[in-house]
Scaffold this active site. Structure first.
Site, PDB file in Angstrom:
ATOM      1  N   LYS A 188      36.096  30.688   7.987  1.00  0.00           N
ATOM      2  CA  LYS A 188      36.778  30.322   7.247  1.00  0.00           C
ATOM      3  C   LYS A 188      35.204  29.145   6.348  1.00  0.00           C
ATOM      4  O   LYS A 188      35.040  29.116   6.121  1.00  0.00           O
ATOM      5  CB  LYS A 188      37.651  29.075   7.573  1.00  0.00           C
ATOM      6  CG  LYS A 188      38.372  28.537   6.245  1.00  0.00           C
ATOM      7  CD  LYS A 188      39.603  27.182   7.157  1.00  0.00           C
ATOM      8  CE  LYS A 188      39.792  26.397   5.395  1.00  0.00           C
ATOM      9  NZ  LYS A 188      38.554  25.542   4.690  1.00  0.00           N
ATOM     10  N   TYR A 240      33.344  28.338  10.285  1.00  0.00           N
ATOM     11  CA  TYR A 240      33.947  27.359   9.459  1.00  0.00           C
ATOM     12  C   TYR A 240      33.003  26.098   8.590  1.00  0.00           C
ATOM     13  O   TYR A 240      32.031  25.731   8.994  1.00  0.00           O
ATOM     14  CB  TYR A 240      34.976  26.481   9.770  1.00  0.00           C
ATOM     15  CG  TYR A 240      35.716  25.428   9.049  1.00  0.00           C
ATOM     16  CD1 TYR A 240      36.112  25.441   7.697  1.00  0.00           C
ATOM     17  CD2 TYR A 240      37.022  24.391   9.747  1.00  0.00           C
ATOM     18  CE1 TYR A 240      36.403  24.999   7.043  1.00  0.00           C
ATOM     19  CE2 TYR A 240      37.522  23.642   9.283  1.00  0.00           C
ATOM     20  CZ  TYR A 240      37.472  23.686   7.489  1.00  0.00           C
ATOM     21  OH  TYR A 240      38.180  22.188   6.576  1.00  0.00           O
TER      22      TYR A 240
END
Length: 291
Positions: A160, A132
């Site tokens: 992400k 992330y």
């Protein structure tokens, strides 16, 4: 090729700041009804940094129970390593589809230290994880070389990315083209799809799933993206003019789902601010109703 759209969900709170998880099923049903393919729970929009570890576990359990079989990705990132590992193991036990790991914040972290934490989280989860990347808040951009190495090792299966840096996206796609790349920035959503993102994990989709899903499907269908780009720009401009998380909660309430206020130490909008947000949203909601 279908590009999955995940909504980066809000966490429901009561007026006193306590969890109000009884509101979650209707909220997720609203998102599912507008076409989202799954959920990213306990990210920035979910105010994870304001939640205790046991609360994060309860929130994730409620997501899995209410997801109607859709995918649930749990952010397990934090600043206390043993809590991060606990959350990863818990996510596996309760049936989360995946976990995502953001770099620990506050103390500066080195690339080797983050890579080792990622390996330990994958071990705790029992399988590969998502990274992330959100340097705006962590002050650490996960190096492309680290993403590549962890992918080759089988530690990570995707990322992400909320950096808004399209050159970063392109570099990762060149280095590890098989990696699942979730575009996490609504500002560059359409540009990210054009640059090769394989899916979306969107904060805007937590209140305007019809816009994010519609834009993504329009891209897949090869139709004119200008109307969707304009809707996204209008919403980003609106949210950028107000405290984001507070305005988001006003927006979802106007769409018929009350998730309560933000949690302390954040402060909700004043009555005047809320009225301005509602006034600005009115034509947007009218446009959506006419779609």
């Amino acid at each position: 090729m279908k590009h999955p759209v995940l909504a980066a969900t809000l966490t429901p709170f009561g007026p006193d700041g306590s969890l109000a998880l009884e509101r979650l099923p209707d909220y997720l049903a609203f998102l599912i009804g507008h076409g989202v393919d799954g959920f990213l729970a306990l990210g920035t929009n979910g105010e994870f940094a304001s939640l205790a570890v046991d609360e994060r576990e309860h929130v994730l359990e409620a997501h899995v129970a209410a997801a109607q079989g859709r995918r649930v990705v749990a952010n397990v990132g934090g600043t206390v390593a043993h809590e991060v590992l606990r959350l990863a193991a818990h996510a596996a036990r309760v049936g989360a589809s995946d976990v995502s790991l953001l770099p620990p914040y506050y103390f500066p972290i080195t690339e080797p230290a983050f890579a080792e934490l990622a390996r330990r989280v994958a071990d705790a989860f029992g399988g590969p994880i998502y990274l992330y990347n959100i340097p705006r808040y962590t002050r650490f951009s996960i190096p492309v070389a680290t993403v590549t190495a962890l992918a080759v090792e089988g530690v990570c299966v995707g990322i992400k990315d909320s950096s808004q840096d399209l050159s970063y996206l392109r570099a990762v796609r060149v280095a590890v083209p098989y990696l699942d790349f979730l575009m996490g920035s609504d500002t560059t959503l359409l540009e990210g799809l054009e640059a090769g993102a394989s899916g979306i994990a969107s904060g805007m989709a937590n209140t305007f799933p019809d816009v994010v899903v519609g834009a993504t499907r329009a891209f897949e269908d090869g139709v004119d993206l200008a109307p969707w780009a304009e809707r996204i720009h209008t919403l980003r401009k609106l949210f950028g003019a107000h405290p984001y998380l507070m305005a988001t909660r006003t927006a979802i309430r106007l769409r018929g789902v009350d998730l309560g206020p933000v949690r302390t130490p954040l402060a909700d909008l004043s009555d005047d601010e809320r009225a301005r947000v509602e006034q600005a949203l009115a034509p947007i909601l009218t446009d959506l109703e006419a779609m």
